[in-house]
Design a protein around this motif. Structure first.
Motif, mmCIF file in Angstrom:
data_model
loop_
_atom_site.group_PDB
_atom_site.id
_atom_site.type_symbol
_atom_site.label_atom_id
_atom_site.label_comp_id
_atom_site.label_asym_id
_atom_site.label_seq_id
_atom_site.Cartn_x
_atom_site.Cartn_y
_atom_site.Cartn_z
ATOM 1 N N THR A 100 36.012 43.411 7.829
ATOM 2 C CA THR A 100 36.677 42.311 7.129
ATOM 3 C C THR A 100 36.301 42.242 5.657
ATOM 4 O O THR A 100 36.934 41.525 4.883
ATOM 5 C CB THR A 100 36.292 40.967 7.769
ATOM 6 N N GLY A 101 35.228 42.970 5.270
ATOM 7 C CA GLY A 101 34.714 42.883 3.914
ATOM 8 C C GLY A 101 33.731 41.751 3.720
ATOM 9 O O GLY A 101 33.154 41.608 2.626
ATOM 10 N N ALA A 102 33.509 40.947 4.758
ATOM 11 C CA ALA A 102 32.592 39.802 4.673
ATOM 12 C C ALA A 102 31.208 40.228 5.131
ATOM 13 O O ALA A 102 30.893 40.198 6.319
ATOM 14 C CB ALA A 102 33.098 38.643 5.513
ATOM 15 N N GLY A 103 30.375 40.676 4.200
ATOM 16 C CA GLY A 103 29.009 41.066 4.531
ATOM 17 C C GLY A 103 28.914 42.412 5.215
ATOM 18 O O GLY A 103 29.812 43.251 5.121
ATOM 19 N N ARG A 104 27.809 42.611 5.948
ATOM 20 C CA ARG A 104 27.537 43.889 6.616
ATOM 21 C C ARG A 104 27.277 43.631 8.090
ATOM 22 O O ARG A 104 26.907 42.528 8.504
ATOM 23 C CB ARG A 104 26.330 44.578 5.968
ATOM 24 N N GLN A 120 24.928 40.330 8.567
ATOM 25 C CA GLN A 120 24.253 39.782 7.391
ATOM 26 C C GLN A 120 25.336 39.399 6.385
ATOM 27 O O GLN A 120 25.990 40.253 5.796
ATOM 28 C CB GLN A 120 23.285 40.792 6.768
ATOM 29 N N ARG A 121 25.559 38.103 6.231
ATOM 30 C CA ARG A 121 26.586 37.629 5.316
ATOM 31 C C ARG A 121 26.390 36.139 5.071
ATOM 32 O O ARG A 121 25.764 35.442 5.866
ATOM 33 C CB ARG A 121 27.986 37.888 5.873
ATOM 34 N N ASP A 122 26.927 35.687 3.977
ATOM 35 C CA ASP A 122 26.871 34.282 3.617
ATOM 36 C C ASP A 122 28.239 33.680 3.902
ATOM 37 O O ASP A 122 29.102 33.615 3.033
ATOM 38 C CB ASP A 122 26.491 34.120 2.151
ATOM 39 N N LEU A 123 28.440 33.270 5.151
ATOM 40 C CA LEU A 123 29.744 32.767 5.559
ATOM 41 C C LEU A 123 29.536 31.638 6.571
ATOM 42 O O LEU A 123 29.713 31.816 7.778
ATOM 43 C CB LEU A 123 30.579 33.900 6.184
ATOM 44 N N PRO A 124 29.119 30.472 6.079
ATOM 45 C CA PRO A 124 28.942 29.338 6.998
ATOM 46 C C PRO A 124 30.279 28.934 7.598
ATOM 47 O O PRO A 124 31.257 28.722 6.870
ATOM 48 C CB PRO A 124 28.358 28.243 6.107
#
Length: 258
Positions: A100-104, A120-124
């Motif tokens: 999705t491109g959202a983090g790893r 591992q991503r910053d997606l609350p």
């Protein structure tokens, strides 16, 4: 460090139909959706009560339908992946940028082959608890283990989960173990049920019979009528989602409430 049990992943045949089921019957809300061009996969994260379910749809039946994985958040994906593989976990996907491109993300398996996704991503994606006429909380995700002690060691020693409680089941000469990461709980079951390793999603309701009737009136399929729980506290019943995932209703106090 692995610090959160983030979601239960479920593969569905018709994403729109499954989203409609979870929103109409369980009071869920879509909090994020995406399309992965490389695989043709569509996904939707739904908040149910206070927790998250990820619905995944693949083209041409590329993946078996039903429960698929447990997703955990990590603040050091490479180190956690390397540590789990060194401890004997099989690698499914080495650390990489998420589709999705959202983090790893990375994927390994638990001792029974259940897929464990590390993110591992910053997606609350969740906040508070969503209201519903009957559902109060996600209580746990049930995991059938072929060897309780081996599974217990993996989830506590390697995934960092803590013991919430153990519940004896005298009639089966066994017990249920509940592990948690914060407010999210995994129930370790003995192999006593038909069905997948990730056997069901359990929701706390005020009254099992009333919650089942509410869902049935809206077209849900009842899997198991209300009856006394095996642990002797409260009642239990279940319905099934469009892809045969079992959604259990229980009206005892939540595991983490004592």
């Amino acid at each position: 460090m692995i610090y959160e049990l983030n979601h239960l992943g479920i593969v569905v045949e018709d994403l729109a139909a499954s989203v409609d089921f979870y929103t109409s019957h369980l009071g869920a809300a879509v909090v994020w959706s995406a399309h992965v061009e490389a695989s043709g996969m569509d996904l939707a994260y739904l908040q149910v009560a206070q927790g998250l379910v990820e619905l995944l749809s693949f083209p041409d039946g590329a993946m078996p339908l039903g429960t698929n994985h447990l997703g955990f958040y990590s603040d050091d994906l490479d180190a956690d992946y390397a540590r789990l593989v060194a401890a004997g976990a099989a690698s499914l996907v080495a650390p990489k940028v998420a589709g999705t491109g959202a983090g790893r993300q990375a994927l390994v398996t638990d001792p029974d082959g259940v897929a464990i996704e590390l993110l591992q991503r910053d997606l609350p994606l969740r906040a508070g608890t969503l209201p519903h006429p009957h559902i109060r909380a996600i209580d746990h995700v049930a995991l059938q283990a072929s060897d309780h002690d081996r599974t217990f060691a993996f989830y506590t020693d390697h995934l960092g989960m803590s013991v919430a409680k153990q519940l004896p089941i005298p009639q089966l000469d066994t017990h249920l173990t509940y592990l948690h990461h914060g407010a999210d709980v995994v129930e370790i079951l003995p192999e006593v049920h038909d069905g997948p390793r990730l056997h069901h999603l359990a929701l706390i309701v005020d009254d099992v019979a009333a919650a089942l009737a509410y869902a049935e009136e809206r077209g849900a399929t009842i899997h198991e009528a209300a009856h006394p729980s095996a642990g002797g506290v409260g009642r239990v019943g279940a319905l099934i989602d469009p892809d045969q995932t079992v959604i259990e209703f229980i009206d005892r106090p939540p595991v983490l409430a004592g």
